[in-house]
Every structure is written in C-alpha cells, then in structure tokens.
Scaffold this motif. Structure first.
Motif, short mmCIF file in Angstrom:
data_model
loop_
_atom_site.label_atom_id
_atom_site.label_comp_id
_atom_site.label_asym_id
_atom_site.label_seq_id
_atom_site.Cartn_x
_atom_site.Cartn_y
_atom_site.Cartn_z
N GLU A 48 0.81 -1.21 0.00
CA GLU A 48 0.00 0.00 0.00
C GLU A 48 0.85 1.27 0.00
OE1 GLU A 48 -3.14 0.01 -0.52
OE2 GLU A 48 -3.32 -2.18 -0.44
N ASP A 49 2.03 1.21 0.61
CA ASP A 49 2.91 2.38 0.64
C ASP A 49 3.82 2.46 -0.58
OD1 ASP A 49 1.78 3.08 3.03
OD2 ASP A 49 3.43 2.39 4.27
N GLY A 50 3.62 1.55 -1.53
CA GLY A 50 4.36 1.63 -2.78
C GLY A 50 5.83 1.27 -2.66
N LEU A 51 6.17 0.40 -1.71
CA LEU A 51 7.57 0.02 -1.52
C LEU A 51 8.00 -1.13 -2.42
CD1 LEU A 51 7.80 0.21 2.37
CD2 LEU A 51 8.18 2.01 0.69
N VAL A 52 7.04 -1.96 -2.82
CA VAL A 52 7.37 -3.10 -3.68
C VAL A 52 6.49 -3.06 -4.92
CG1 VAL A 52 8.13 -4.55 -1.77
CG2 VAL A 52 5.74 -4.62 -2.46
N ARG A 53 6.94 -3.68 -5.98
CA ARG A 53 6.22 -3.67 -7.24
C ARG A 53 5.56 -5.02 -7.49
NH1 ARG A 53 9.15 -3.69 -12.74
NH2 ARG A 53 7.36 -5.02 -13.19
N ASP A 54 4.61 -5.01 -8.40
CA ASP A 54 3.97 -6.26 -8.77
C ASP A 54 4.84 -7.03 -9.75
OD1 ASP A 54 3.21 -4.16 -10.77
OD2 ASP A 54 2.34 -5.90 -11.76
N ILE A 55 4.56 -8.33 -9.85
CA ILE A 55 5.28 -9.22 -10.75
C ILE A 55 4.25 -9.76 -11.74
CG2 ILE A 55 6.77 -11.24 -10.93
CD1 ILE A 55 7.26 -10.82 -7.83
N PRO A 56 4.21 -9.23 -12.96
CA PRO A 56 3.15 -9.61 -13.90
C PRO A 56 3.13 -11.10 -14.20
CG PRO A 56 4.32 -7.66 -14.66
CD PRO A 56 5.11 -8.21 -13.52
N ASP A 57 1.95 -11.62 -14.47
CA ASP A 57 1.82 -13.03 -14.84
C ASP A 57 2.62 -13.35 -16.09
OD1 ASP A 57 -0.18 -14.32 -12.95
OD2 ASP A 57 -1.25 -12.51 -13.55
N GLU A 58 2.76 -12.36 -16.99
CA GLU A 58 3.55 -12.59 -18.21
C GLU A 58 5.01 -12.87 -17.87
OE1 GLU A 58 -0.15 -11.05 -19.05
OE2 GLU A 58 1.37 -10.10 -17.79
N PHE A 59 5.50 -12.25 -16.82
CA PHE A 59 6.87 -12.52 -16.38
C PHE A 59 6.96 -13.94 -15.85
CE2 PHE A 59 8.53 -7.97 -15.34
CZ PHE A 59 8.08 -7.52 -16.57
N ILE A 60 6.04 -14.27 -14.97
CA ILE A 60 6.06 -15.58 -14.33
C ILE A 60 6.00 -16.70 -15.36
CG2 ILE A 60 4.75 -17.11 -12.79
CD1 ILE A 60 3.94 -14.53 -11.25
N ALA A 61 5.21 -16.49 -16.40
CA ALA A 61 5.03 -17.53 -17.42
C ALA A 61 6.32 -17.87 -18.16
CB ALA A 61 3.96 -17.09 -18.42
N LEU A 62 7.30 -16.97 -18.11
CA LEU A 62 8.56 -17.20 -18.82
C LEU A 62 9.52 -18.13 -18.08
CD1 LEU A 62 9.33 -13.55 -20.00
CD2 LEU A 62 8.47 -15.43 -21.40
N PHE A 63 9.21 -18.41 -16.81
CA PHE A 63 10.18 -19.13 -15.98
C PHE A 63 9.54 -20.38 -15.38
CE2 PHE A 63 11.05 -14.54 -15.80
CZ PHE A 63 12.27 -14.54 -16.48
N PRO A 64 9.82 -21.54 -15.94
CA PRO A 64 9.12 -22.78 -15.55
C PRO A 64 9.25 -23.14 -14.07
CG PRO A 64 10.35 -23.09 -17.59
CD PRO A 64 10.75 -21.76 -17.06
N GLU A 65 10.44 -22.98 -13.51
CA GLU A 65 10.63 -23.38 -12.11
C GLU A 65 9.87 -22.45 -11.17
OE1 GLU A 65 12.10 -26.19 -11.35
OE2 GLU A 65 12.52 -26.53 -13.46
N ILE A 66 9.95 -21.16 -11.41
CA ILE A 66 9.21 -20.20 -10.59
C ILE A 66 7.71 -20.44 -10.74
CG2 ILE A 66 8.60 -17.75 -10.39
CD1 ILE A 66 11.53 -17.11 -10.99
N LYS A 67 7.27 -20.71 -11.95
CA LYS A 67 5.85 -20.93 -12.20
C LYS A 67 5.34 -22.17 -11.45
CE LYS A 67 2.38 -20.86 -15.85
NZ LYS A 67 1.55 -21.92 -15.27
#
Length: 599
Positions: free
Chosen positions: A175-194
């Motif tokens: 809420e205070d804008g300290l961290v960013r989101d990680i788009p699903d499109e990013f996640i889809a590129l990495f099999p182990e993380i996904k």
C-alpha cells in the motif's frame, strides 16, 4: 543504488507518469515507515507459515474437474485481463537484452564473501551479464535490518521478506508503494518459478487487486507440508534416568502431552548427567518456536471456531491452553529461562553441551545433517551422534495431531523502482538456480572439472582441499549457495546424486518427523482473508509480546494474567471490530467458511 534504464511497456512517457505518481505516494509513506519501524523493530521476526489475502472472485485453482474439463488458473485469469496491455512477447524482448545490469540484493549473510575471489560470484556475473550490489543483512535480526532499509528509503532491487504470516506488514509494503507487482507474463517465462506459483495459486494468495507482489520461497518439486519440527532428546540422559529408575516414560512411547511433560520434567529435576547439580534444563528452544510449533500443537490457528463463532486465535481456548503449558514449565523451573533471548545457535549449543535434555529442532534430513556437521561434531568430535541424540514427534493432544500448515514462510520481493529489465534478469537467475543444472552447479561446480558423478549417484570432488580441509565447490565458494535461496529453500536432486554427508541417523530423524507431517493439516479460509480491519491491524506482534510476558511473569496467577491480556485486546486494539468483521465475512460465505484441507 544503481538502477538500469527503466523501460516500461507503452513507452518512456508512461514510465515517467508512473514514476511521478509513485514519488507522490511515497513522500508520505517514508515518514510513516520511519515511525513504524521504531515500533516494529522491537518485535522478533522469525516467521512461520506463509499466508495471503482474498482474491478476486474470477480466480480459480488449477484443477481438473470430474468431466475432464481443466479449470482456469489464477495466473491465466489475471493474464486474460492484462493481456491487451502487456504481452509475453514484450517481456521476452526485455529479457533478451544484452545490456549489463547492476542489481542490488539483500539476503541473510549474503555479503560474507569476496567478489574478487569467489568463483561462484564470477560465474553468475558472467553467465547473466550482471553485477551485484550486496546489502548487508545479518542472520540474527535480519528482518529488522530490512525494515531499516525500508524506513530509510533504501530498499535494494530484490530482497527477502516476511510471508503472509505478517499480513499487516506485507500490506504496508504494498500500500505504501515500496514493492512492485510481478506480472503473470513474467512468471510464465520461468518454468521453475511458475511451478511454485501454480502450487499456491488459489483464492487468497494474490493481493486484493489480483496481482502478485512476491515470489514464495518453496521447493518447486516438493509439497505444501507442515512445519517440520520435532523434539530432539539426549539418549545418554534417558539411559541415566532409566538406570536410576527415574525415567517416567520411554521416549519412543511418548504419545501425549502428559508423557512429554513428564519426560521434560525428569530431564530437569532428576540430574540426568549425574553431576550432582540441578543445572540441566528439561527443554530449550528459541523465541518463535513456541508460536510456530507449540501453539499449533494445541490446535491454535489464526482464527479458531469456538462456540458457534470465529474467535481470534491468540484469544482462543487453544492459545490459552498452550500458554498455560509453557507458563507451567517455566514456573516449575524445567524450561530454559533464557529461551526468549536464545539465538538458534545458542539453542543448539545448549543441547549439544548437555545443558538441556530436550530441544525443539527442525527434523528433516537436511537439517539433521547440518546440525550434526555444524554443531554436534564441532562440540563433541569424539561422540557419535547416533549414540547420543534421537527424536520424538510432537505429541497428540485431545487425540489429534494439529500442526500448522507451512506452504512457505518467507518471500522474495522487488523494489517498486526496479525496472522490468532488472526484474526479468533476476528472475532468470532465480529460475536457473533451482533447475537441476543450476542446483548441481551451485553444489558441486562443473562436472568433469570440479567433480565426477558415478552411475549410482556418488559425487567425488576433484578440487584440492581448502584451509579447512573441505573440497566441494559449495564449501569453497559462498555467493551462489546463499543466492540460490532467493527462489526456494532447496531443490531435491536425490534422484541424481547421493548426499555424501547423509547418514542413517539423519534419515531416522526424517522418519520421525514424517510420523507427524504425513497427516493432513487443515488450512482455514481466514488465513487469507483480506478485509480492511484485518489488513490494518498490528495486533499479532502485541499478542506475542504479551503472551511472552505472561509466560515469563515472576508472579501472578495465570487466570488473572490471561484475563488482563484478553481485556487489553479489546481496549487497546479494538478486537471487537476485527471479530465482527471476520464473522460477517463468514456469514456471507456460508458453507465456504470452513476448513479447507491443505494439499
């Protein structure tokens, strides 16, 4: 800190607008963090199980229905909503850049290496065309250090932080804008993380806006299991008590709380080391083990269903019974009176040196190997551990084994100002580290150069011993073995190699643990509930500190101390509003507001 050029989808103009908006939002956020950090830093912060928030109604878990129809995953649902604006092709283009990046990183003890001489640092740096700026984070008090970076507007690009056990704190990051989101499109590129995301992608794991703001740290090839802790005990002490006729129960026969209490008491009261002195603690642990292990052992959950309503967990009868048990152990003089201040190392040392007859300890085979090599053999080089240490599982209470679910208890975050290129490059590194190839390399180096691997999985190091006589790659290098815990605690490669340090004793400890965690542990809907009062509350830290005060109180009757504590929850933290909110949500959900079996 150094940042690479920021390039967002939609062009530079969109990025400038985005950054200007963030700066306005964060101008006030830093002031709030600076004040809040002074309070939060007083609280111990070893988290236990991960949690989450309630997700949009369109999200569904990945399942196959009885008719064979595959239901939509949460990732796919979110991707469908954002696909018009952000495409996998654009992400792939950013991932493929040849630009050399500098990425700042914070993980516990990551700084304890020499960039000039550490081979694994050079390997990762060259392989992924990246330089690393390391933020110092000590092992003890690591979360306080992260909070200080946040309060000073100096968070690194990527850092380790709490999981959803501390939902109020995580919501502040977001809420205070300290961290960013990680788009699903990013996640889809990495099999182990996904694989990790797919394991937990069900209602409640994403934030209330349906986005991911963290990557869970789990074994992508494991399962969502319970907190794997058991009671280690000294075999030699049990033998001495048996010979004197003072062993109240055989350790192997400990089944319930009365048995465990009797054994702990005998270890403290009946001179198990035969030195004629009352100088042995029956049980030692370190702070947070009571809340992560003992309270759930009594059936505590974040919320308990008592008398036809949902009751705040730290006010429940289950929490009261757990507190009373620990309080009684302390009053009886059988619990280590310094346990609240103990570090993990001090707990291990007290048990290994014989100052305690029993300790709570992680029970899986890898932790058992680590304890034997790093603590027991250094303190007792001439004492075979299998002759001196064994374990018993957590006991049944009221006929139930009630351990807390543990899908993940720490997460990896990206700074709100980290560019897409930075996030994608770091995710590339993280994904590689938990592949079979990456994990083998971080453990043993390059096959044929640093080690050989036989057909039956035996690894032989080809490296010359270092000054400490250690030969394996991960014993002579440091950076990669610490960095690889960013995406996951470990990668199971036992199908490829045999752990050269694994022993029958460590496997036995693992078997004892499995007698407990093989059970199904319930996860409840409240664990991920994201409602205004629940997200805003900081009551958990107050509860833990207050319960510690009850346990360690030098005087006062337990019932009086407990009643005073419960009253303070309503007077000082508006618990009534929180309970009303949760029960109102339960009424809306109907039958859905029930315990959901963990996978």
């Amino acid at each position: 800190m150094m940042q690479s050029e920021r390039r967002r989808w939609g062009g530079a103009q969109k990025e400038c607008v985005r950054q200007n908006e963030r700066q306005k939002e964060k101008a006030g956020a830093w002031r709030k963090w600076a004040a809040a950090a002074l309070v939060i830093a007083l609280c111990a912060s070893v988290a236990a199980c991960g949690g989450g928030t309630q997700q949009a109604a369109t999200t569904a878990a990945t399942t196959t229905a009885g008719d064979g129809t595959v239901q939509t995953t949460a990732a796919e649902a979110a991707a469908a909503e954002t696909g018009a604006e952000q495409t996998g092709g654009a992400a792939q283009d950013l991932l493929s850049t040849d630009e050399r990046l500098t990425i700042s990183v914070a993980n516990r003890n990551l700084e304890a290496f020499d960039k000039e001489t550490d081979e694994s640092y050079k390997y990762v740096s060259d392989k992924f065309n990246v330089d690393f700026e390391i933020y110092p984070v000590p092992n003890s008090g690591w979360m306080d250090t992260i909070r200080q970076y946040a309060a000073a507007n100096d968070l690194p690009d990527v850092f380790v932080g709490e999981g959803w056990d501390r939902a109020s704190e995580i919501s502040k990051y977001i809420e205070d804008g300290l961290v960013r989101d990680i788009p699903d499109e990013f996640i889809a590129l990495f099999p182990e993380i996904k694989k990790n995301i797919d394991l937990i992608d069900r209602p409640g794991e994403r934030y209330t806006d349906g986005k991911w703001y963290f990557l869970p740290r789990m074994d992508p090839h494991g399962r969502l299991s319970a907190y794997y802790v058991e009671y280690y005990y000294r075999i030699d002490y049990a033998n001495n008590l048996r010979e004197k006729g003072k062993l109240p129960v055989e350790p192997a026969d400990v089944k319930n709380l009365d048995d465990l209490t009797a054994l702990i008491t005998a270890m403290a009261k009946d001179d198990p080391d035969d030195n004629g002195k009352a100088d042995t603690f029956g049980l030692t642990l370190h702070r947070e083990f009571e809340f992560n292990v003992i309270y759930p052992m009594f059936g505590y959950r974040d919320w308990n269903y008592n008398e036809n309503q949902w009751v705040f967990g730290y006010k429940s009868e289950e929490a009261k019974n757990a507190t009373k048990w620990i309080y009684d152990l302390m009053r009886a003089g059988v619990l280590d009176p310094e346990y609240v201040a103990n570090t993990q190392d001090q707990r291990l040392e007290k048990f290994s040196t014989g100052k305690a007859g029993i300790m709570l300890n992680n029970g899986n085979q890898n932790d058992a190997v680590g304890y034997r090599r790093n603590t027991w053999e250094k303190i007792n080089p001439d004492l075979p551990i299998e002759d001196y240490v064994s374990a018993i599982p957590c006991p049944e209470i009221n006929g139930q084994k009630a351990m807390r679910p543990k899908p993940y208890w720490m997460c990896t975050y990206f700074n709100a100002d980290a560019s897409d290129e930075t996030v994608l490059r770091m995710m590339s590194i993280m994904d590689w580290m938990v592949t079979e190839e990456g994990y083998l390399f971080s453990s043993y180096g390059e096959e044929g150069v640093d080690y050989t691997l036989s057909e039956d999985g035996v690894v032989t190091s080809l490296r010359a011993p270092n000054a400490e006589g250690l030969t394996f790659y991960n014993e002579q290098t440091y950076f990669l073995t610490r960095l690889r815990t960013l995406p996951a605690w470990s990668r199971d490669i036992t199908n490829v190699v045999k752990n050269p340090y694994m022993t029958d004793w460590a496997l036995k400890m693992n078997d004892v643990m499995n007698t407990y965690i093989s059970h199904t542990y319930d996860r409840q809907w409240t664990f991920y509930l994201a409602t205004p009062v629940k997200l805003a509350t900081t009551i958990d830290d107050y509860c833990k500190n207050s319960l510690i005060e009850i346990i360690t109180a030098p005087s006062g009757e337990f019932e009086e101390l407990w009643d005073k504590y419960v009253k303070s929850l309503y007077d000082e933290y508006n618990l009534q509003a929180l309970e009303d909110e949760v029960n109102a949500e339960a009424e809306k959900m109907g039958d859905a507001a029930k315990f959901v079996p963990a996978p």
